[in-house]
Design a protein around this motif. Structure first.
Motif, PDB file in Angstrom:
ATOM      1  N   MET A 154       7.269  -7.897  -8.637  1.00 49.20           N
ATOM      2  CA  MET A 154       8.531  -8.196  -9.552  1.00 49.20           C
ATOM      3  C   MET A 154       9.436  -7.840  -9.108  1.00 49.20           C
ATOM      4  O   MET A 154      10.665  -7.641  -9.369  1.00 49.20           O
ATOM      5  N   GLY A 155      10.163  -7.308  -8.234  1.00 52.38           N
ATOM      6  CA  GLY A 155      11.204  -6.825  -7.325  1.00 52.38           C
ATOM      7  C   GLY A 155      11.575  -8.263  -6.091  1.00 52.38           C
ATOM      8  O   GLY A 155      12.639  -8.516  -5.946  1.00 52.38           O
ATOM      9  N   VAL A 165       5.557   1.450  -9.780  1.00 50.76           N
ATOM     10  CA  VAL A 165       5.214   2.449 -10.814  1.00 50.76           C
ATOM     11  C   VAL A 165       4.062   2.351 -11.716  1.00 50.76           C
ATOM     12  O   VAL A 165       4.201   1.235 -12.587  1.00 50.76           O
ATOM     13  N   VAL A 166       3.949   3.790 -11.724  1.00 47.50           N
ATOM     14  CA  VAL A 166       2.932   3.845 -12.744  1.00 47.50           C
ATOM     15  C   VAL A 166       3.248   4.993 -13.518  1.00 47.50           C
ATOM     16  O   VAL A 166       3.871   6.073 -13.439  1.00 47.50           O
ATOM     17  N   PRO A 210       9.106   0.091  -1.276  1.00 47.27           N
ATOM     18  CA  PRO A 210       9.662   0.975  -2.301  1.00 47.27           C
ATOM     19  C   PRO A 210      10.936   1.165  -2.921  1.00 47.27           C
ATOM     20  O   PRO A 210      11.595   2.444  -4.181  1.00 47.27           O
ATOM     21  N   ALA A 211      11.965   0.933  -2.224  1.00 44.69           N
ATOM     22  CA  ALA A 211      13.371   0.613  -3.036  1.00 44.69           C
ATOM     23  C   ALA A 211      13.498  -0.061  -4.379  1.00 44.69           C
ATOM     24  O   ALA A 211      14.097   0.766  -5.163  1.00 44.69           O
ATOM     25  N   ALA A 212      13.048  -1.359  -4.143  1.00 44.22           N
ATOM     26  CA  ALA A 212      12.830  -1.621  -5.550  1.00 44.22           C
ATOM     27  C   ALA A 212      11.710  -1.086  -6.732  1.00 44.22           C
ATOM     28  O   ALA A 212      12.263  -1.291  -7.580  1.00 44.22           O
ATOM     29  N   GLU A 268       6.504   6.648 -11.672  1.00 45.09           N
ATOM     30  CA  GLU A 268       6.297   7.427 -10.479  1.00 45.09           C
ATOM     31  C   GLU A 268       6.047   5.790  -9.586  1.00 45.09           C
ATOM     32  O   GLU A 268       5.423   5.099  -9.957  1.00 45.09           O
ATOM     33  N   VAL A 269       6.531   5.690  -8.206  1.00 49.90           N
ATOM     34  CA  VAL A 269       5.835   5.084  -7.608  1.00 49.90           C
ATOM     35  C   VAL A 269       4.903   5.829  -6.982  1.00 49.90           C
ATOM     36  O   VAL A 269       4.705   6.946  -6.525  1.00 49.90           O
ATOM     37  N   MET A 270       3.353   5.150  -6.577  1.00 51.90           N
ATOM     38  CA  MET A 270       2.395   5.566  -5.530  1.00 51.90           C
ATOM     39  C   MET A 270       1.893   4.158  -5.036  1.00 51.90           C
ATOM     40  O   MET A 270       2.620   2.685  -5.587  1.00 51.90           O
TER      41      MET A 270
END
Length: 188
Positions: free
Chosen positions: A91-92, A115-116, A135-137, A148-150
């Motif tokens: 999606m980025g 992203v959860v 990770p930045a996107a 949260e990013v995981m």
């Protein structure tokens, strides 16, 4: 001599049985791509998509209308085939939007940053888990939408295996009341 012929025949037969490695490269979304669970055309639904390539089924991955669904599929014990590869929409990627996530911007689910818990729903109306290649996107998306990013293995089962109440869907009380009314009608 006879032993040599038998050995040669066995070696020839074994060579015929050697299989080529199955191609698990992602396939672009087309009009014929339908969701594994819903059997609906994927191009008609918003949000990221997924595909899983299964052993013994070359060229015919299972497509999923939501990323959440493929993660649930991976965690269910009833699967009949080994999963060789899972691809999710990045999606980025340039040009990817929620309305048009892209037909060929696939990334390996094992490498994705998800992203959860964001305040956003996928194409089937359930909360979505949103994949990004960087990770930045993912952090930028989480800052704007929550969550949260995981990585894939850190996503809790509760994010993919629990029931979801969809907007406009009757609650359990309403269902039970309709069932009682139906039973009364049939029994009268």
């Amino acid at each position: 001599m006879r032993t040599a012929l038998i050995i040669a025949a066995l070696l020839a037969l074994a060579a015929c049985k050697q299989e080529e490695a199955q191609n698990t490269a992602p396939l672009a979304l087309t009009q014929s791509a339908v969701g594994h669970y819903c059997q609906m055309n994927l191009l008609e639904h918003d949000g990221p998509k997924a595909q899983a390539h299964l052993a013994g089924l070359p060229g015919a991955p299972l497509f999923f209308s939501q990323v959440r669904d493929v993660i649930a599929y991976l965690r269910m014990p009833e699967q009949s085939h080994d999963v060789l590869a899972v691809w999710v929409s990045d999606m980025g990627a340039p040009g990817a939007t929620w309305d048009a996530p892209g037909a060929a911007n696939w990334i390996d689910a094992e490498e994705a940053h998800f992203v959860v818990g964001a305040d956003i729903v996928g194409g089937m109306g359930a909360p979505e888990i949103v994949p990004f290649s960087t990770p930045a996107a993912a952090e930028t998306f989480a800052a704007a939408n929550g969550g949260e990013v995981m990585r894939l293995d850190a996503i809790p089962d509760s994010a993919v295996l629990t029931p979801v109440e969809l907007d406009g869907e009757p609650d359990e009380t309403d269902f039970q009341e309709r069932l009682r009314n139906l039973s009364r009608t049939v029994g009268d």
